[in-house]
Design a protein around this motif. Structure first.
Motif, mmCIF file in Angstrom:
data_model
loop_
_atom_site.group_PDB
_atom_site.id
_atom_site.type_symbol
_atom_site.label_atom_id
_atom_site.label_comp_id
_atom_site.label_asym_id
_atom_site.label_seq_id
_atom_site.Cartn_x
_atom_site.Cartn_y
_atom_site.Cartn_z
ATOM 1 N N HIS A 165 0.823 -1.208 0.000
ATOM 2 C CA HIS A 165 0.000 0.000 0.000
ATOM 3 C C HIS A 165 0.858 1.260 0.000
ATOM 4 C CE1 HIS A 165 -3.817 -2.040 0.335
ATOM 5 N NE2 HIS A 165 -3.213 -2.889 1.163
ATOM 6 N N GLN A 166 0.963 1.870 1.154
ATOM 7 C CA GLN A 166 1.701 3.123 1.190
ATOM 8 C C GLN A 166 3.155 2.861 1.528
ATOM 9 O OE1 GLN A 166 -1.055 4.350 4.114
ATOM 10 N NE2 GLN A 166 -1.804 6.054 2.898
ATOM 11 N N ASN A 167 4.023 3.540 0.866
ATOM 12 C CA ASN A 167 5.435 3.396 1.150
ATOM 13 C C ASN A 167 5.959 4.691 1.754
ATOM 14 O OD1 ASN A 167 8.057 2.741 1.263
ATOM 15 N ND2 ASN A 167 8.313 2.294 -0.905
ATOM 16 N N TYR A 168 6.392 4.587 2.995
ATOM 17 C CA TYR A 168 6.784 5.798 3.718
ATOM 18 C C TYR A 168 8.287 5.953 3.840
ATOM 19 C CZ TYR A 168 1.939 5.654 5.291
ATOM 20 O OH TYR A 168 0.585 5.624 5.345
ATOM 21 N N LEU A 169 9.030 4.941 3.382
ATOM 22 C CA LEU A 169 10.473 4.941 3.657
ATOM 23 C C LEU A 169 11.155 6.250 3.247
ATOM 24 C CD1 LEU A 169 13.074 3.506 4.543
ATOM 25 C CD2 LEU A 169 13.236 2.574 2.241
ATOM 26 N N MET A 170 10.846 6.716 2.036
ATOM 27 C CA MET A 170 11.516 7.922 1.546
ATOM 28 C C MET A 170 11.159 9.136 2.409
ATOM 29 S SD MET A 170 13.322 6.911 -0.825
ATOM 30 C CE MET A 170 13.383 5.171 -1.043
ATOM 31 N N ASN A 171 9.882 9.217 2.779
ATOM 32 C CA ASN A 171 9.464 10.338 3.630
ATOM 33 C C ASN A 171 10.129 10.265 4.999
ATOM 34 O OD1 ASN A 171 7.317 11.721 1.999
ATOM 35 N ND2 ASN A 171 6.591 9.633 1.947
ATOM 36 N N THR A 172 10.256 9.031 5.514
ATOM 37 C CA THR A 172 10.892 8.849 6.813
ATOM 38 C C THR A 172 12.352 9.282 6.752
ATOM 39 O OG1 THR A 172 9.421 7.034 7.354
ATOM 40 C CG2 THR A 172 11.478 7.140 8.566
ATOM 41 N N LEU A 173 13.043 8.821 5.719
ATOM 42 C CA LEU A 173 14.454 9.207 5.589
ATOM 43 C C LEU A 173 14.564 10.719 5.430
ATOM 44 C CD1 LEU A 173 15.846 6.358 3.310
ATOM 45 C CD2 LEU A 173 16.470 6.834 5.677
ATOM 46 N N TYR A 174 13.664 11.268 4.638
ATOM 47 C CA TYR A 174 13.681 12.711 4.426
ATOM 48 C C TYR A 174 13.514 13.444 5.755
ATOM 49 C CZ TYR A 174 12.915 17.135 2.085
ATOM 50 O OH TYR A 174 13.035 18.426 1.658
ATOM 51 N N SER A 175 12.554 12.977 6.545
ATOM 52 C CA SER A 175 12.292 13.608 7.837
ATOM 53 C C SER A 175 13.499 13.479 8.772
ATOM 54 C CB SER A 175 11.048 12.968 8.451
ATOM 55 O OG SER A 175 10.766 13.506 9.705
ATOM 56 N N LEU A 176 14.128 12.309 8.770
ATOM 57 C CA LEU A 176 15.311 12.097 9.612
ATOM 58 C C LEU A 176 16.447 13.020 9.185
ATOM 59 C CD1 LEU A 176 15.606 8.208 9.907
ATOM 60 C CD2 LEU A 176 15.362 9.809 11.801
ATOM 61 N N LEU A 177 16.647 13.134 7.870
ATOM 62 C CA LEU A 177 17.771 13.923 7.368
ATOM 63 C C LEU A 177 17.520 15.411 7.527
ATOM 64 C CD1 LEU A 177 18.441 11.855 4.147
ATOM 65 C CD2 LEU A 177 19.835 11.892 6.214
ATOM 66 N N GLU A 178 16.262 15.810 7.334
ATOM 67 C CA GLU A 178 15.912 17.219 7.446
ATOM 68 C C GLU A 178 16.220 17.726 8.850
ATOM 69 O OE1 GLU A 178 11.744 18.138 7.104
ATOM 70 O OE2 GLU A 178 12.143 19.871 5.833
ATOM 71 N N GLY A 179 16.115 16.832 9.844
ATOM 72 C CA GLY A 179 16.339 17.244 11.232
ATOM 73 C C GLY A 179 17.795 17.228 11.654
ATOM 74 N N LEU A 180 18.720 16.920 10.743
ATOM 75 C CA LEU A 180 20.133 16.821 11.131
ATOM 76 C C LEU A 180 20.932 18.014 10.626
ATOM 77 C CD1 LEU A 180 21.076 13.094 10.323
ATOM 78 C CD2 LEU A 180 20.690 14.087 12.575
ATOM 79 N N SER A 181 21.688 18.656 11.517
ATOM 80 C CA SER A 181 22.623 19.694 11.074
ATOM 81 C C SER A 181 23.854 18.976 10.504
ATOM 82 C CB SER A 181 23.027 20.558 12.263
ATOM 83 O OG SER A 181 23.857 19.803 13.125
ATOM 84 N N PRO A 182 24.714 19.693 9.770
ATOM 85 C CA PRO A 182 25.906 19.020 9.218
ATOM 86 C C PRO A 182 26.764 18.349 10.292
ATOM 87 C CG PRO A 182 25.615 21.169 8.208
ATOM 88 C CD PRO A 182 24.577 21.064 9.292
ATOM 89 N N GLU A 183 26.895 18.995 11.459
ATOM 90 C CA GLU A 183 27.716 18.397 12.525
ATOM 91 C C GLU A 183 27.062 17.119 13.030
ATOM 92 O OE1 GLU A 183 26.580 21.767 12.997
ATOM 93 O OE2 GLU A 183 28.271 22.257 11.685
ATOM 94 N N GLU A 184 25.734 17.190 13.200
ATOM 95 C CA GLU A 184 25.023 16.004 13.681
ATOM 96 C C GLU A 184 25.118 14.875 12.659
ATOM 97 O OE1 GLU A 184 21.561 18.269 16.313
ATOM 98 O OE2 GLU A 184 21.249 17.862 14.198
ATOM 99 N N ALA A 185 24.984 15.254 11.379
ATOM 100 C CA ALA A 185 25.023 14.239 10.324
ATOM 101 C C ALA A 185 26.371 13.531 10.295
ATOM 102 C CB ALA A 185 24.736 14.880 8.968
ATOM 103 N N ALA A 186 27.421 14.242 10.698
ATOM 104 C CA ALA A 186 28.749 13.629 10.694
ATOM 105 C C ALA A 186 28.928 12.685 11.875
ATOM 106 C CB ALA A 186 29.810 14.721 10.729
ATOM 107 N N ASP A 187 28.027 12.767 12.831
ATOM 108 C CA ASP A 187 28.157 11.983 14.060
ATOM 109 C C ASP A 187 27.093 10.885 14.120
ATOM 110 O OD1 ASP A 187 29.239 11.346 16.490
ATOM 111 O OD2 ASP A 187 28.077 12.821 17.625
ATOM 112 N N ALA A 188 26.535 10.521 12.952
ATOM 113 C CA ALA A 188 25.449 9.539 12.929
ATOM 114 C C ALA A 188 25.624 8.570 11.768
ATOM 115 C CB ALA A 188 24.107 10.262 12.788
ATOM 116 N N VAL A 189 24.985 7.428 11.875
ATOM 117 C CA VAL A 189 24.842 6.521 10.740
ATOM 118 C C VAL A 189 23.396 6.042 10.756
ATOM 119 C CG1 VAL A 189 25.567 4.391 9.605
ATOM 120 C CG2 VAL A 189 27.202 5.650 10.963
ATOM 121 N N ILE A 190 22.779 6.021 9.575
ATOM 122 C CA ILE A 190 21.431 5.481 9.458
ATOM 123 C C ILE A 190 21.535 4.198 8.642
ATOM 124 C CG2 ILE A 190 19.105 5.880 8.569
ATOM 125 C CD1 ILE A 190 19.720 8.918 8.806
#
Ligand code: NAG
Ligand code: NAG
Ligand code: NAG
Ligand code: NAG
Ligand code: NAG
Ligand code: NAG
Length: 552
Positions: A165-190
């Protein structure tokens, strides 16, 4: 022999700790010793110390894995005839038989010998998941896209499957990434775990993620993994339990195996492990909020087991990576007996309470299973990956989800050929009072912003769809502007037959953004132009037209 010069494991361990302790704590003592007492500085040092302590735990668990490899190696070298000798006597006879396809018989009995060349065999994962022995590649990844990033603060694990039915994966990833600053993104792995056994489906999901987030894959922020089909047992043969029908038993058992796999993969990548699902929304700054919360708890020496950032199921649960091996084995042992969230609870009470049923367990629970409020993650899917299961649960602690994002925009007359629904009008949406909600857009439909006077637009940002109606996006729609003066010769803009410059396009997340450089001076109209008929209604939830200072 190679290993005779290697110090004994315990000695190595000691050495290693000495080195780690030295490297970490000596500079500290020096800093603390020489600094003038300053409560603020002291507090920040204390925080940093806690942070390092957690890191040490993580390094220790890494060290344990290496240690194990070394031990195995040395056993093989010391006992090259091991498998063919009597040491199969005690345990693992059956396992060894399966592994090699040979029958072992005791060739000699040992009567009262000291220090015999007989090694005890502990039960391993193969006793819980014997089907893994049927294929030497059962634990080999079937798909991997990874830059091998390790040593981060938070590893986020997210299992996904292809949903009918509905596929949310892309929206979920988008939401996760949108909430990360560059410093935070460097300190995380998804880490996205694709729990499909059909390679075609795995590739379908993988390609979609890779095409949507190329730079995040490239930087190592997002990793994709998929297990070998032989990682799973024959799910049709699972014993029924808890009165569940087979379909449900299969689904929940597979889920346990998926989580165990994902956690195993993530275990040595960072200090904390966060379990997520593929249909969630995030709050802004979720990363730093989680990290700070965890460090504060360590700092105050509160003995937490789990930090819970969402009230539902297995979403937003954070554990220390160094605790994962216990949970992983627990899930493997009981994977077909209970659903994953029950197992987590059981494991928790087993570890933390005197008796799981006792009153006092509730008190312990409050102390060690800590809820963070308000929640940082919200569940958004309605269709579960179990066919036909409708999952409407929402976390009440998350608070209201923003359905539109108001901005002050330049004065304009707005109009649309798309009919609006109720009072979700374009006028009100432009003023930031609600979102625009339109009925089925047709090919050629337009949403038009006619500025009161020509303006120089610097940037624009449009968001379509919203958290409650994710699929109500603008599909196949371009952003076009009507220039007052002819555009500068030689610039590569495309122009429509009626003289509009195409300056942007809605992407598959329903976003359109762009920068207009000096090749376009003043414009009098900006419009959104739909190019094909849509099977869904449409929502415009954010309109942000940014003009230059002079145009204000
Ligand atoms: C291993 O087996 C071989 C052949 O059976 C034998 O020659 C050798 O001495 C054995 N080695 C040890 C360490 O027992
Ligand atoms: C192992 O033993 C069983 C029973 O004695 C026999 O049927 C089987 O053929 C043997 N397998 C091998 C590989 O020798
Ligand atoms: C402005 O953007 C257009 C289209 O992207 C490009 O062709 C042009 O080179 C740009 N001009 C400047 C000065 O950046
Ligand atoms: C103009 O259109 C061509 C073909 O559709 C496209 O490749 C190009 O990127 C467009 N240019 C701009 C500036 O959008
Ligand atoms: C967008 O619309 C155009 C014109 O109707 C059509 O040719 C094209 O296939 C559509 N693209 C998508 C991705 O739907
Ligand atoms: C329209 O919405 C449905 C579900 O509501 C979705 O499956 C479908 O993909 C959407 N249409 C497009 C073009 O994405």
């Amino acid at each position: 022999m190679v290993l005779t010069n290697v110090p004994s494991p315990s000695l190595r361990r000691k050495n290693c700790f000495l080195v780690i302790s030295f490297v970490i704590f000596v500079p500290f003592c020096v800093i603390i010793f020489y600094s003038i007492p300053d409560p603020k500085l002291e507090q920040s040092l204390q925080m940093r110390l806690s942070q390092l302590q957690v890191k040490l735990q993580y390094l220790e668990s890494l060290y344990t894995s290496r240690q194990e490899e070394l031990l195995r190696l040395s056993q093989h070298i010391e006992f090259p005839n091991e498998t063919s000798s009597a040491n199969q006597l005690f345990l693992g006879l059956e396992t060894a038989t399966k592994q090699t396809g040979k029958n072992y018989t005791m060739s000699s009995s040992i009567l009262g010998e000291t220090n015999p060349r007989v090694m005890l065999r502990m039960p391993t994962i193969y006793h819980f998941l014997p089907h893994l022995l049927n294929d030497p590649n059962s634990l080999r990844l079937a798909y991997l896209a990874a830059r091998g990033r390790t040593g981060v603060s938070i590893v986020m694990g997210m299992p996904t499957v292809l949903r009918p039915h509905q596929n949310y994966l892309m929206n979920t990833l988008y939401s996760l990434l949108e909430g990360l600053s560059p410093e935070e993104a460097a300190d995380a792995v998804i880490v996205v775990f694709i729990g499909e056994t059909d390679l075609e489906k795995v590739l379908q999901i993988a390609r979609e993620v890779e095409q949507s987030f190329p730079s995040q894959i490239e930087s190592g922020l997002i990793e994709l993994i998929a297990p070998s089909p032989s990682y799973y047992p024959d799910l049709d043969k699972l014993p029924l339990s808890l009165g569940d029908p087979l379909e449900r038993v299969k689904w929940r058992s597979k889920q346990n195996l998926d989580y165990a796999y994902l956690m195993t993969y993530c275990q040595n990548k960072g200090t904390f492990y966060l379990q997520l699902e593929d249909d969630i929304l995030t709050k802004p700054h979720y990363f730093t909020k989680m990290k700070t919360f965890a460090i504060e708890k360590m700092d105050r020496k509160e003995p937490w087991f789990l930090l819970d950032f969402c009230q539902l199921g297995f979403i937003g649960k954070m554990l220390r990576s160094s605790d994962l091996p216990w949970l992983i084995h627990f899930l493997q042992m009981f994977y077909s007996d209970k659903p994953v969230d029950w197992l987590l609870e059981d494991y928790f009470s087993m570890k933390s309470c005197v008796r799981a049923t006792s009153e006092s367990c509730n008190a312990v629970r409050k102390k060690k299973w800590i809820h963070y409020k308000p929640s940082l993650f919200q569940h958004m899917g309605e269709h579960s990956s179990l066919k036909g299961k409708i999952q409407k649960l929402k976390d009440k602690q998350f608070g209201k989800v923003a359905l539109f994002f108001p901005h002050s925009n330049p004065k304009a007359k707005v109009s649309s050929t798309i009919k609006h629904y109720k009072d979700y009008t374009l006028d009100r949406a432009y003023l930031g009072k609600t979102f625009f909600w339109g009925l089925l857009p047709q090919s050629g439909d337009k949403i038009i912003f006619e500025f009161s006077q020509p303006i120089v637009v610097k940037k624009f940002y449009f968001r379509s769809g919203n958290a409650e109606h994710i699929t109500d996006k603008l599909y196949n729609t371009t952003v076009e502007v009507l220039p007052v003066d002819p555009i500068v010769q030689g610039s590569a803009w495309n122009v429509t037959s009626d003289g509009y410059i195409i300056v942007g396009k809605f992407d598959l997340f329903g976003m359109a953004e762009g920068i207009l450089n000096e090749t376009i001076s003043k414009i009098s109209v900006l419009r959104l132009h739909v190019h094909s008929e849509s099977e869904n209604w449409t929502i415009l939830s954010e309109i942000n037209i940014i003009v230059t200072e002079e145009s204000r």
